[in-house]
Structures are given as C-alpha cells and as structure tokens.
Design an enzyme around this catalytic site. Structure first.
Site, PDB file in Angstrom:
ATOM      1  CE1 TYR A  21      -3.822  -2.150   0.432  1.00  0.00           C
ATOM      2  CE2 TYR A  21      -2.719  -3.170   2.241  1.00  0.00           C
ATOM      3  CZ  TYR A  21      -3.762  -3.053   1.408  1.00  0.00           C
ATOM      4  OH  TYR A  21      -4.836  -4.290   1.139  1.00  0.00           O
ATOM      5  CG  HIS A  26      -6.842   4.849   1.179  1.00  0.00           C
ATOM      6  ND1 HIS A  26      -7.519   6.153   1.053  1.00  0.00           N
ATOM      7  CD2 HIS A  26      -7.540   4.007   1.613  1.00  0.00           C
ATOM      8  CE1 HIS A  26      -8.619   6.160   1.571  1.00  0.00           C
ATOM      9  NE2 HIS A  26      -8.897   4.825   2.054  1.00  0.00           N
ATOM     10  CG  ASN A  73     -12.374   0.901   6.211  1.00  0.00           C
ATOM     11  OD1 ASN A  73     -11.998   1.833   5.519  1.00  0.00           O
ATOM     12  ND2 ASN A  73     -13.018   0.215   5.715  1.00  0.00           N
ATOM     13  CG  ASP A  98      -6.748   9.353   0.694  1.00  0.00           C
ATOM     14  OD1 ASP A  98      -7.528   8.922   0.199  1.00  0.00           O
ATOM     15  OD2 ASP A  98      -6.371   8.919   2.028  1.00  0.00           O
ATOM     16  CG  ASN A 119     -14.506   4.365   4.543  1.00  0.00           C
ATOM     17  OD1 ASN A 119     -15.655   4.965   4.752  1.00  0.00           O
ATOM     18  ND2 ASN A 119     -14.400   3.473   3.896  1.00  0.00           N
TER      19      ASN A 119
END
Length: 197
Positions: A21, A26, A73, A98, A119
């Site tokens: 990631y 994100h 989340n 972001d 989220n």
C-alpha cells in the site's frame, strides 16, 4: 511565565500498513507524516495504541506523531487511545489524509467538518465523538470516470507527473502542520489552501 506547561499535539497520518500500500493514493497521509518525522529528526517506530508513534519536543511542547496500524476504516481506535492516554483534546489533533476531490499538488486545511465520505475520518469522528479536529487534506486526484470503482482508485498508484505534484504537496503539508501549531488554522489555511504554482 515560569513553569507554564506548553501544550501537547497529536499529528495523525492516515494510510494502510503493509508494503503493497506504500505508494497508493490512500497512503498520502502516511507519506506526509514520515516527511514530518524526518524534518523533526525522529522515527515513527514505537508500537502502542494500535499504531506506530513517535514523541518529539517542539517549541517547548510535545508532539506525538501517529500512524494507525488498524487499516483505514478503524483509524479512530488508535487516535482515541493515544489522545485519551495523553489527554489531548480534538482541537489539538491534526489529521493528514488523502482527498480525491483535490488535484495532486493541492492542499486544503480545515479546522473541522464532516468525513466527506473518507472512511478514516469517519472512524476518527465516531471514536472521538467530535468533528472539531483540524485536518490537512492532500489532493490525490479524482477518479478517471464516475463509474470507476472508488476502492480500486484510492489503492492505485500515481503517474510520474502526479508523483511530482504530490511531492510538492507533501512538503507543503509538513509546513502546514507546523503553521497550525505555531500560528493557528486560519493562518495555515491562508497560506496553503488554493492552487499550487
């Protein structure tokens, strides 16, 4: 004033843990807070509060830099745990994250507000029971088409041109955080909101 205690601040960078990631849209918040740590000469490597954090002295006060490790989340859990432990109120919690409604290279500073569908922010609002925390939104660009899957978009990486614009925004995000701490949100918004050169 002798013996006056300078305030502590919590700065939170949002992202997802894990190598795969690291360079995604994100994770702009993680990248910004890493840059801030570099500038302050510390490493975000203490594991506690469902996150990785660092503590550093700054202008007579303490700054806590936090990267929640819960996945996006559930980011609010780490924020709540650290802020409760060190008694840091929402108005001294700055969140870097972001924003797909801003082009790469752009920032938007806000004193408070709703989650805007993000989220990570939704989780922080829900855990803190407050929307009144400053945030630095980092532009990562809009979806190429309205039908494009949002999750796929925020987990995609930047083009070379976008990456260049993002680097500019990340540097500014670091300066914006320190401006909020030193001079307040209005001053930071004044300086950093708006188009980049």
């Amino acid at each position: 004033m002798i013996g006056a205690k300078k305030e502590s601040w919590l700065i939170v960078g949002l992202g997802n843990p894990g190598k795969e990631y690291e360079r995604t849209r994100h994770n702009a918040g993680f990248r910004a807070i890493e840059l801030l740590a570099q500038k302050l000469g510390c490493k975000i490597d203490k594991a506690k509060f469902q996150g990785l954090y660092a503590q550093v002295n700054y202008n007579g006060g303490k700054l806590f830099l936090l990267k929640p490790q819960t996945f996006m989340n559930l980011s609010g859990r780490a924020v709540l745990q650290l802020s409760a432990y060190y008694s840091i109120p929402p108005e001294r919690i700055i969140v870097l994250f972001d924003d797909i409604s801003l082009a790469p290279g752009r920032l938007r500073i806000r004193a408070e507000g709703s989650s805007g569908g993000h989220n990570g922010i939704k989780s922080i609002i829900s855990e803190l029971g407050s929307q009144a925390f400053p945030r630095v939104k980092i532009g990562v660009g809009a979806k190429p088409t309205p039908e494009f899957d949002l999750a796929a978009w925020v987990l995609s990486t930047f083009s070379a041109k976008e990456e260049k614009d993002l680097s500019f925004a990340l540097e500014n995000a670091v300066d914006a955080v320190l401006t909020i701490i030193d001079r307040g949100v209005p001053e930071a918004a004044n300086r950093f909101n708006g188009p980049h050169p």
